[in-house]
Design a protein around this motif. Structure first.
Motif, PDB file in Angstrom:
ATOM      1  N   ASP A  40       0.841  -1.193   0.000  1.00  0.00           N
ATOM      2  CA  ASP A  40       0.000   0.000   0.000  1.00  0.00           C
ATOM      3  C   ASP A  40       0.877   1.243   0.000  1.00  0.00           C
ATOM      4  O   ASP A  40       1.889   1.308   0.699  1.00  0.00           O
ATOM      5  N   VAL A  41       0.464   2.206  -0.807  1.00  0.00           N
ATOM      6  CA  VAL A  41       1.179   3.479  -0.863  1.00  0.00           C
ATOM      7  C   VAL A  41       0.171   4.570  -0.541  1.00  0.00           C
ATOM      8  O   VAL A  41      -0.914   4.615  -1.108  1.00  0.00           O
ATOM      9  N   TYR A  42       0.524   5.417   0.382  1.00  0.00           N
ATOM     10  CA  TYR A  42      -0.360   6.508   0.768  1.00  0.00           C
ATOM     11  C   TYR A  42       0.162   7.800   0.162  1.00  0.00           C
ATOM     12  O   TYR A  42       1.352   8.077   0.193  1.00  0.00           O
ATOM     13  N   SER A  43      -0.729   8.555  -0.415  1.00  0.00           N
ATOM     14  CA  SER A  43      -0.305   9.831  -0.986  1.00  0.00           C
ATOM     15  C   SER A  43      -1.327  10.908  -0.635  1.00  0.00           C
ATOM     16  O   SER A  43      -2.492  10.617  -0.364  1.00  0.00           O
ATOM     17  N   GLU A  44      -0.845  12.096  -0.673  1.00  0.00           N
ATOM     18  CA  GLU A  44      -1.698  13.242  -0.385  1.00  0.00           C
ATOM     19  C   GLU A  44      -2.482  13.593  -1.645  1.00  0.00           C
ATOM     20  O   GLU A  44      -1.918  13.634  -2.732  1.00  0.00           O
ATOM     21  N   VAL A  45      -3.756  13.810  -1.500  1.00  0.00           N
ATOM     22  CA  VAL A  45      -4.592  14.174  -2.639  1.00  0.00           C
ATOM     23  C   VAL A  45      -5.056  15.614  -2.478  1.00  0.00           C
ATOM     24  O   VAL A  45      -5.184  16.110  -1.358  1.00  0.00           O
ATOM     25  N   PRO A  46      -5.310  16.288  -3.583  1.00  0.00           N
ATOM     26  CA  PRO A  46      -5.779  17.673  -3.480  1.00  0.00           C
ATOM     27  C   PRO A  46      -7.132  17.732  -2.779  1.00  0.00           C
ATOM     28  O   PRO A  46      -8.004  16.913  -3.038  1.00  0.00           O
ATOM     29  N   ASN A  47      -7.282  18.719  -1.911  1.00  0.00           N
ATOM     30  CA  ASN A  47      -8.540  18.819  -1.168  1.00  0.00           C
ATOM     31  C   ASN A  47      -9.440  19.943  -1.666  1.00  0.00           C
ATOM     32  O   ASN A  47     -10.520  20.140  -1.141  1.00  0.00           O
ATOM     33  N   THR A  48      -8.997  20.664  -2.682  1.00  0.00           N
ATOM     34  CA  THR A  48      -9.844  21.691  -3.302  1.00  0.00           C
ATOM     35  C   THR A  48      -9.757  21.551  -4.816  1.00  0.00           C
ATOM     36  O   THR A  48      -8.821  20.941  -5.341  1.00  0.00           O
TER      37      THR A  48
END
Length: 128
Positions: A40-48
């Motif tokens: 599993d790879v966790y990444s930050e996603v855009p929130n706007t």
């Protein structure tokens, strides 16, 4: 992980923001294998929406930059199979093609509203 001598053999990192795709293409075109970690790879996603738009623009620019700088290298490499060449080209085209699809839909809607109908090419070929 990458060995320093391998990185030096492909002239190091590019001066670009899409170094992952650039590095992958240059490594494969020189015959190096690239492995993936099955985890599993966790990444930050855009929130706007604005953040998403900036990220998509960056991905689009990176794809075009890589096509400009690495397409010939990929296609001329004797160390890459035909399928890998096709895969590499399709990978570089994924974001530009999404943009063209959106523009195509917009153009179709606008032309429909103003009453212009452009039949598909298949219609022309079957007609004659």
């Amino acid at each position: 992980m990458i060995w320093r001598r391998v990185l030096e053999s492909i002239n190091g990192f590019c001066e670009c923001t899409g170094e992952d795709l650039d590095l992958s293409i240059r490594l494969r075109s020189k015959g190096y294998r690239i492995g993936l970690i099955d985890a599993d790879v966790y990444s930050e996603v855009p929130n706007t929406y604005l953040a998403f738009k900036k990220q998509f623009s960056r991905w689009l620019f990176n794809s075009i930059w890589n096509m400009k700088h690495n397409l010939r290298l990929l296609l001329m490499s004797n160390d890459v199979s035909m399928w890998e060449k096709v895969d590499g080209v399709l990978w570089m085209l994924q974001f530009p093609s999404m943009s063209f699809a959106a523009l195509s839909i917009l153009a179709t809607v606008i032309l429909s509203v103003i009453g212009v109908l452009i039949p598909p090419m298949l219609y022309y070929s079957l007609r004659y």
